[in-house]
Design a protein around this motif. Structure first.
Motif, PDB file in Angstrom:
ATOM      1  N   GLU A  40       0.826  -1.210   0.000  1.00 16.02           N
ATOM      2  CA  GLU A  40       0.000   0.000   0.000  1.00 16.02           C
ATOM      3  C   GLU A  40       0.861   1.262   0.000  1.00 16.02           C
ATOM      4  OE1 GLU A  40      -3.211   2.149   3.001  1.00 16.02           O
ATOM      5  OE2 GLU A  40      -2.939  -0.030   3.091  1.00 16.02           O
ATOM      6  N   GLU A  41       1.968   1.240   0.744  1.00 14.11           N
ATOM      7  CA  GLU A  41       2.783   2.446   0.898  1.00 14.11           C
ATOM      8  C   GLU A  41       3.841   2.612  -0.197  1.00 14.11           C
ATOM      9  OE1 GLU A  41       4.216   3.367   4.793  1.00 14.11           O
ATOM     10  OE2 GLU A  41       2.541   2.371   5.779  1.00 14.11           O
ATOM     11  N   THR A  42       4.221   1.507  -0.853  1.00  7.52           N
ATOM     12  CA  THR A  42       5.271   1.614  -1.874  1.00  7.52           C
ATOM     13  C   THR A  42       4.756   1.351  -3.288  1.00  7.52           C
ATOM     14  OG1 THR A  42       5.924  -0.737  -1.789  1.00  7.52           O
ATOM     15  CG2 THR A  42       6.942   0.765  -0.181  1.00  7.52           C
ATOM     16  N   GLY A  43       3.632   0.636  -3.388  1.00  6.50           N
ATOM     17  CA  GLY A  43       3.096   0.298  -4.702  1.00  6.50           C
ATOM     18  C   GLY A  43       3.750  -0.913  -5.346  1.00  6.50           C
ATOM     19  N   GLU A  44       4.725  -1.530  -4.647  1.00  7.23           N
ATOM     20  CA  GLU A  44       5.456  -2.654  -5.221  1.00  7.23           C
ATOM     21  C   GLU A  44       5.158  -3.965  -4.484  1.00  7.23           C
ATOM     22  OE1 GLU A  44       6.719  -2.013  -7.933  1.00  7.23           O
ATOM     23  OE2 GLU A  44       7.047   0.154  -7.849  1.00  7.23           O
ATOM     24  N   THR A  45       5.470  -5.078  -5.102  1.00  5.22           N
ATOM     25  CA  THR A  45       5.270  -6.401  -4.504  1.00  5.22           C
ATOM     26  C   THR A  45       6.154  -6.554  -3.270  1.00  5.22           C
ATOM     27  OG1 THR A  45       4.672  -7.423  -6.611  1.00  5.22           O
ATOM     28  CG2 THR A  45       5.533  -8.883  -4.901  1.00  5.22           C
ATOM     29  N   VAL A  84       2.785 -10.503  -0.923  1.00  5.15           N
ATOM     30  CA  VAL A  84       1.578  -9.762  -1.288  1.00  5.15           C
ATOM     31  C   VAL A  84       1.915  -9.035  -2.580  1.00  5.15           C
ATOM     32  CG1 VAL A  84      -0.031  -7.935  -0.670  1.00  5.15           C
ATOM     33  CG2 VAL A  84       0.789  -9.506   1.092  1.00  5.15           C
ATOM     34  N   PRO A  85       1.233  -9.366  -3.682  1.00  2.00           N
ATOM     35  CA  PRO A  85       1.602  -8.787  -4.979  1.00  2.00           C
ATOM     36  C   PRO A  85       1.153  -7.345  -5.138  1.00  2.00           C
ATOM     37  CG  PRO A  85      -0.266 -10.259  -5.223  1.00  2.00           C
ATOM     38  CD  PRO A  85       0.176 -10.371  -3.798  1.00  2.00           C
ATOM     39  N   SER A  86       1.891  -6.643  -5.970  1.00  2.00           N
ATOM     40  CA  SER A  86       1.529  -5.276  -6.329  1.00  2.00           C
ATOM     41  C   SER A  86       0.275  -5.289  -7.198  1.00  2.00           C
ATOM     42  CB  SER A  86       2.686  -4.644  -7.106  1.00  2.00           C
ATOM     43  OG  SER A  86       2.261  -3.485  -7.776  1.00  2.00           O
ATOM     44  N   LYS A  87      -0.413  -4.158  -7.211  1.00  2.00           N
ATOM     45  CA  LYS A  87      -1.588  -4.052  -8.091  1.00  2.00           C
ATOM     46  C   LYS A  87      -1.156  -3.966  -9.559  1.00  2.00           C
ATOM     47  CE  LYS A  87      -4.580  -1.793  -4.673  1.00  2.00           C
ATOM     48  NZ  LYS A  87      -3.652  -1.947  -3.528  1.00  2.00           N
ATOM     49  N   HIS A  88       0.116  -3.594  -9.786  1.00  2.00           N
ATOM     50  CA  HIS A  88       0.643  -3.592 -11.154  1.00  2.00           C
ATOM     51  C   HIS A  88       0.952  -5.038 -11.537  1.00  2.00           C
ATOM     52  CE1 HIS A  88       1.121   0.724 -10.624  1.00  2.00           C
ATOM     53  NE2 HIS A  88       1.836   0.492  -9.548  1.00  2.00           N
ATOM     54  N   SER A  89       0.435  -5.496 -12.643  1.00  2.00           N
ATOM     55  CA  SER A  89       0.664  -6.893 -13.032  1.00  2.00           C
ATOM     56  C   SER A  89       2.073  -7.040 -13.602  1.00  2.00           C
ATOM     57  CB  SER A  89      -0.368  -7.332 -14.078  1.00  2.00           C
ATOM     58  OG  SER A  89      -0.273  -6.524 -15.224  1.00  2.00           O
ATOM     59  N   MET A  90       2.850  -7.899 -12.917  1.00  6.73           N
ATOM     60  CA  MET A  90       4.199  -8.200 -13.397  1.00  6.73           C
ATOM     61  C   MET A  90       4.639  -9.495 -12.736  1.00  6.73           C
ATOM     62  SD  MET A  90       7.750  -6.042 -13.117  1.00  6.73           S
ATOM     63  CE  MET A  90       9.266  -6.691 -13.837  1.00  6.73           C
ATOM     64  N   ARG A  91       4.885 -10.508 -13.519  1.00  7.12           N
ATOM     65  CA  ARG A  91       5.305 -11.789 -12.965  1.00  7.12           C
ATOM     66  C   ARG A  91       6.808 -11.738 -12.675  1.00  7.12           C
ATOM     67  NH1 ARG A  91       3.393 -16.772 -12.295  1.00  7.12           N
ATOM     68  NH2 ARG A  91       4.818 -18.537 -12.423  1.00  7.12           N
ATOM     69  N   ILE A 100      12.577  -9.031   4.789  1.00  9.91           N
ATOM     70  CA  ILE A 100      11.456  -8.605   3.950  1.00  9.91           C
ATOM     71  C   ILE A 100      12.016  -7.735   2.831  1.00  9.91           C
ATOM     72  CG2 ILE A 100       9.703  -8.762   5.747  1.00  9.91           C
ATOM     73  CD1 ILE A 100       9.920  -5.723   6.102  1.00  9.91           C
ATOM     74  N   SER A 101      11.280  -7.692   1.724  1.00  6.58           N
ATOM     75  CA  SER A 101      11.757  -6.935   0.569  1.00  6.58           C
ATOM     76  C   SER A 101      10.591  -6.423  -0.247  1.00  6.58           C
ATOM     77  CB  SER A 101      12.639  -7.820  -0.320  1.00  6.58           C
ATOM     78  OG  SER A 101      11.861  -8.822  -0.954  1.00  6.58           O
ATOM     79  N   ILE A 102      10.883  -5.472  -1.100  1.00  7.60           N
ATOM     80  CA  ILE A 102       9.944  -5.090  -2.161  1.00  7.60           C
ATOM     81  C   ILE A 102      10.650  -5.347  -3.486  1.00  7.60           C
ATOM     82  CG2 ILE A 102       8.702  -3.405  -0.765  1.00  7.60           C
ATOM     83  CD1 ILE A 102      10.827  -2.145  -3.627  1.00  7.60           C
ATOM     84  N   SER A 103       9.871  -5.750  -4.480  1.00  9.47           N
ATOM     85  CA  SER A 103      10.402  -6.021  -5.822  1.00  9.47           C
ATOM     86  C   SER A 103       9.541  -5.293  -6.840  1.00  9.47           C
ATOM     87  CB  SER A 103      10.367  -7.521  -6.128  1.00  9.47           C
ATOM     88  OG  SER A 103      11.010  -8.259  -5.124  1.00  9.47           O
ATOM     89  N   GLY A 104      10.201  -4.730  -7.834  1.00 11.22           N
ATOM     90  CA  GLY A 104       9.450  -4.048  -8.870  1.00 11.22           C
ATOM     91  C   GLY A 104      10.314  -3.778 -10.090  1.00 11.22           C
ATOM     92  N   PRO A 105       9.731  -3.242 -11.131  1.00  9.41           N
ATOM     93  CA  PRO A 105      10.502  -2.929 -12.335  1.00  9.41           C
ATOM     94  C   PRO A 105      11.604  -1.920 -12.018  1.00  9.41           C
ATOM     95  CG  PRO A 105       8.135  -2.737 -12.743  1.00  9.41           C
ATOM     96  CD  PRO A 105       8.316  -2.885 -11.268  1.00  9.41           C
TER      97      PRO A 105
END
Length: 269
Positions: A109-114, A131-138, A229-234
């Motif tokens: 919710e706070e970062t927008g990333e998975t 918990v996946p991001s709302k942006h679809s990205m496998r 814990i981590s966040i992952s994104g493009p």
């Protein structure tokens, strides 16, 4: 008149001072944790020395743990953690992931990333919650996925404070295959990365496990088992500028999660 054996048994089973618990149970679990800290295999004299308990008491407790399958006696007469602990560990890992989900959801919710949670299991990293991001990205970060530590942000976060000789030994066992052209493939390079984690307080996987994906990770302080814990994104979204905003959020959630995991009562979902 009670026999001396009965007196000994009653003393072992009496409530532990100040805890309201049973002393023999507390001692048994303390011995199991000392065995784990020692690498999973110890001798009775080592346990006596580290715990301060007399040998007869340790021998009696170990005999009970062996009978229950939580400890096994080796051919060299040393004691090793037993196979029944595996089932307990697997169940606890699943619960750990369940308890972490609300905190991971807040990260999303706070970062927008998975958001992910991972544990160090032997020489491997295993993802136990996501918990996946709302942006679809496998991405490669899926629950149950196992990866080697050298190519992940969570791996760096988990090993950052491990003695260098232990890190080298782990890398020698696993090898350092390149997942991408950016993967660190030398022990010296990985140890340099760990020094950077200690200096900054967070770890980065910059296209090292999967091209196009950038991860930021921190360890969970005082976790009962090594966790991160981590966040992952493009890479185009998880930029250096975004990193400055995301890292404090990650660190704050990790501290809150630490409080939950070190509590003596189950967290409320």
């Amino acid at each position: 008149m009670p026999t001396s054996n009965a007196s000994t048994t009653d003393a072992a089973a009496k409530p532990a001072a100040g805890t309201g618990g049973v002393q023999s149970l507390e001692r048994a679990f303390d011995l199991l944790e000392r065995m784990a800290d020692a690498g999973g295999e110890v001798g009775l004299s080592e346990l006596s020395s580290s715990s301060g308990l007399p040998l007869p008491t340790i021998h009696r407790l170990m005999r009970t743990l062996v009978a229950c399958g939580y400890v096994r006696q080796q051919a060299n007469r040393r004691y090793a953690l037993g196979p029944r602990l595996i089932r307990l560990g697997e169940s606890a890992s699943r619960l750990l992931g369940t308890w972490a989900r609300p905190y991971l959801a807040r990260l999303v919710e706070e970062t927008g990333e998975t958001a992910n949670m991972a544990l160090l299991d032997g020489d491997e990293i295993v993802y136990v919650a996501q918990v996946p991001s709302k942006h679809s990205m496998r991405m490669f970060t899926e629950v149950g996925r196992r990866v080697l530590p050298h190519s992940t942000g969570v791996g760096k976060a988990l090993l950052a404070h491990t003695p260098p000789e232990e890190v080298r030994a782990l890398l020698a066992r696993t090898g350092m295959p390149a997942a991408t052209e950016k993967t660190i493939t030398t022990p010296e390079g990985f140890l340099d990365a760990l020094r950077q984690v200690r200096a900054t307080g967070y770890a980065v996987d910059d296209n090292e496990q999967e091209i196009g994906v950038r991860c930021l990770a921190v360890s969970v302080p005082d976790s009962p088992t090594p966790a991160a814990i981590s966040i992952s994104g493009p890479a185009g979204r998880v930029t250096e500028a975004a990193t400055d905003k995301i890292v404090p959020i990650l660190q704050g959630v990790a501290r809150e999660l630490s409080t939950v995991l070190t509590s003596t009562s189950a967290p409320q979902s």
